[in-house]
Design a protein around this motif. Structure first.
Motif, PDB file in Angstrom:
ATOM      1  N   GLY A  45     -21.078  -5.122  -0.086  1.00 29.09           N
ATOM      2  CA  GLY A  45     -21.574  -3.867   0.458  1.00 29.09           C
ATOM      3  C   GLY A  45     -22.587  -3.210  -0.455  1.00 29.09           C
ATOM      4  N   PRO A  67     -15.160  -3.139  -8.232  1.00 31.47           N
ATOM      5  CA  PRO A  67     -15.056  -3.137  -6.771  1.00 31.47           C
ATOM      6  C   PRO A  67     -14.133  -2.023  -6.277  1.00 31.47           C
ATOM      7  N   GLY A  89     -23.074  -7.430   4.356  1.00 37.00           N
ATOM      8  CA  GLY A  89     -22.481  -6.294   3.661  1.00 37.00           C
ATOM      9  C   GLY A  89     -22.219  -5.083   4.509  1.00 37.00           C
ATOM     10  N   VAL A 108     -16.629   0.486  -3.810  1.00 36.44           N
ATOM     11  CA  VAL A 108     -17.456  -0.285  -2.885  1.00 36.44           C
ATOM     12  C   VAL A 108     -17.320  -1.760  -3.250  1.00 36.44           C
ATOM     13  N   ARG A 109     -17.119  -2.614  -2.261  1.00 36.08           N
ATOM     14  CA  ARG A 109     -17.048  -4.042  -2.529  1.00 36.08           C
ATOM     15  C   ARG A 109     -18.442  -4.577  -2.856  1.00 36.08           C
ATOM     16  N   ASP A 131     -18.556  -3.863   4.706  1.00 38.13           N
ATOM     17  CA  ASP A 131     -18.099  -3.191   3.487  1.00 38.13           C
ATOM     18  C   ASP A 131     -18.713  -1.809   3.343  1.00 38.13           C
ATOM     19  N   HIS A 139     -16.754   0.514   5.730  1.00 37.88           N
ATOM     20  CA  HIS A 139     -15.362   0.753   5.352  1.00 37.88           C
ATOM     21  C   HIS A 139     -15.189   1.229   3.908  1.00 37.88           C
ATOM     22  N   ALA A 140     -16.280   1.575   3.251  1.00 33.64           N
ATOM     23  CA  ALA A 140     -16.171   2.106   1.884  1.00 33.64           C
ATOM     24  C   ALA A 140     -15.389   3.424   1.895  1.00 33.64           C
TER      25      ALA A 140
END
Length: 305
Positions: free
Chosen positions: A36, A29, A199, A32-33, A202, A205-206
Motif C-alpha cells: 500500500g 508495517p 496496493g 500501512v502495509r 492495502d 484498509h489502512a
C-alpha cells in the motif's frame, strides 16, 4: 552563491533521504502495509511530476525511447521502491542506510561487466572491501544480538541497491537525453499505474484513525517528500558538481539515519555494525578516488527511493 547552491541542494536531499529510514520503520508495517505504501507514494510522486506542466511545455519523447522509459520505471520505480519498502518493514533503519551506500561499488561492477569501465588495483581493493562490509551487515541480520535487524530484510535492501545500480548504468543514455522533469513524469506515472492495482486494497484498509493519532507526520513525510523533491535537487546539483563529489554526500545518510533512529529509540547501534560501516566507507572511498582526478566522468544521473 551560485557555487554554494548545488552543495546546499546535495545536503538537503541527502538529509531527506536519511530521514526516510527511521520514518519508514515507524509506518511500515504497523500502520500501512508495504504494498500500500509503495503504491500510495508512487501515486503521490506521479501527481507531483505533473505539476511542472502548468508552466513547462511537455518535452517530446522519441518513440524508440518509450520502451526504455517503461523499463526504467519498472526498475527504479517499482522494484527499487518495492524492495526498500518491504525491506525496511523487516529490518532496522541503521542496517538499511548502511547497505544502501554500496551503490557506487555496484555501479562500478556493472559498468565493468558491460565494458563501460575497467578495473584497476585500487578499484578491485575498494570493491572487495565494500562488498565484504555490506555482506557482513546483511548476514548479521540473522544474529540474535541484532534484535531490530533481520536477514531477509537486509537482503531486500541489498536488492534495492542492485536495482538502482542497474538503472544508473543501463539507462544512462536515455537519462541524460531528457529533462529531469520529463524523466520523473514518465517514470513515476508508469510506476504508479503498475503498482496501484496491487496496493489499492492495502490503501483502502489502512488504519487511518491510528495513523492520525500516532504516525501522521512520518506517514505524510514518506508519502510526499522522499522521492520527487530530492531527485529534482540531485539532478540540479549534478549540472554543476561532479558525480564523484556528490557521492561523498551519501556518507551523511547512514550517520544521520543512525542518529535519528537511536534518538527515537527505533534501533540500537552495535560495535560490529560500526566496523562494517567503516569498511564499506573505505571501500567506496577507494573507488571514488579513482574518478576524482577526471575532468569528466561516465557516471550517470542517479535516482533514488
Amino acid at each position: 552563491m551560485n557555487k554554494f547552491k548545488p552543495h546546499l541542494a546535495l545536503l538537503v536531499c541527502n538529509v531527506i533521504w536519511a530521514m526516510d529510514y527511521p520514518f519508514y520503520t515507524i509506518v511500515l508495517p504497523h500502520y500501512v502495509r508495504p504494498a500500500g505504501m509503495v503504491a500510495a507514494s508512487l501515486f503521490v510522486t506521479a501527481l507531483f511530476s505533473l505539476i511542472p506542466l502548468l508552466w513547462q511545455k511537455a518535452e517530446r519523447v522519441d518513440r524508440k525511447d518509450i520502451r526504455k522509459l517503461v523499463g526504467a520505471a519498472l526498475l527504479i520505480g517499482v522494484l527499487r521502491k518495492g524492495f526498500i519498502m518491504f525491506g525496511l518493514s523487516k529490518t532496522s533503519p541503521i542496517d538499511g542506510s548502511i547497505i544502501d551506500t554500496i551503490i557506487p561499488l555496484l555501479v562500478l561492477l556493472f559498468s565493468v561487466l558491460l565494458g563501460i569501465d575497467r578495473f584497476t588495483k585500487r578499484k578491485i581493493a575498494g570493491l572487495t572491501l565494500g562488498m565484504a562490509g555490506a555482506i557482513a551487515v546483511v548476514v548479521t541480520g540473522a544474529s540474535s544480538a541484532h534484535a531490530h535487524s533481520h536477514l531477509w530484510g537486509n537482503i531486500l535492501i541489498l536488492l534495492s541497491a542492485l536495482a538502482s545500480s542497474v538503472y544508473m548504468v543501463w539507462f544512462k543514455k536515455v537519462v541524460s537525453k531528457y529533462k529531469p522533469t520529463t524523466l520523473m513524469r514518465w517514470i513515476y506515472c508508469i510506476a504508479a499505474i503498475v503498482t496501484l492495482p496491487f496496493g489499492l486494497g492495502d490503501i483502502v484498509h489502512a488504519d487511518y484513525p491510528a495513523i492520525a493519532r500516532h504516525a501522521l507526520f512520518p506517514t505524510l513525510f514518506v508519502l510526499t517528500v522522499p522521492t520527487y523533491i530530492p531527485n529534482l535537487m540531485l539532478n540540479y546539483a549534478l549540472k554543476y558538481v561532479a558525480p564523484a563529489v556528490s557521492s561523498i554526500y551519501t556518507y551523511l545518510q547512514p550517520v544521520l539515519a543512525i542518529a535519528v533512529s537511536v534518538a527515537m529509540g527505533l534501533d540500537r547501534l552495535h560495535a560490529d555494525t560500526v566496523i562494517f560501516a567503516v569498511v564499506i566507507f573505505v571501500g567506496v572511498g577507494l573507488v571514488l578516488q579513482t574518478y576524482s582526478s577526471r575532468k569528466r566522468t561516465d557516471h550517470p544521473v542517479t535516482s533514488r527511493h
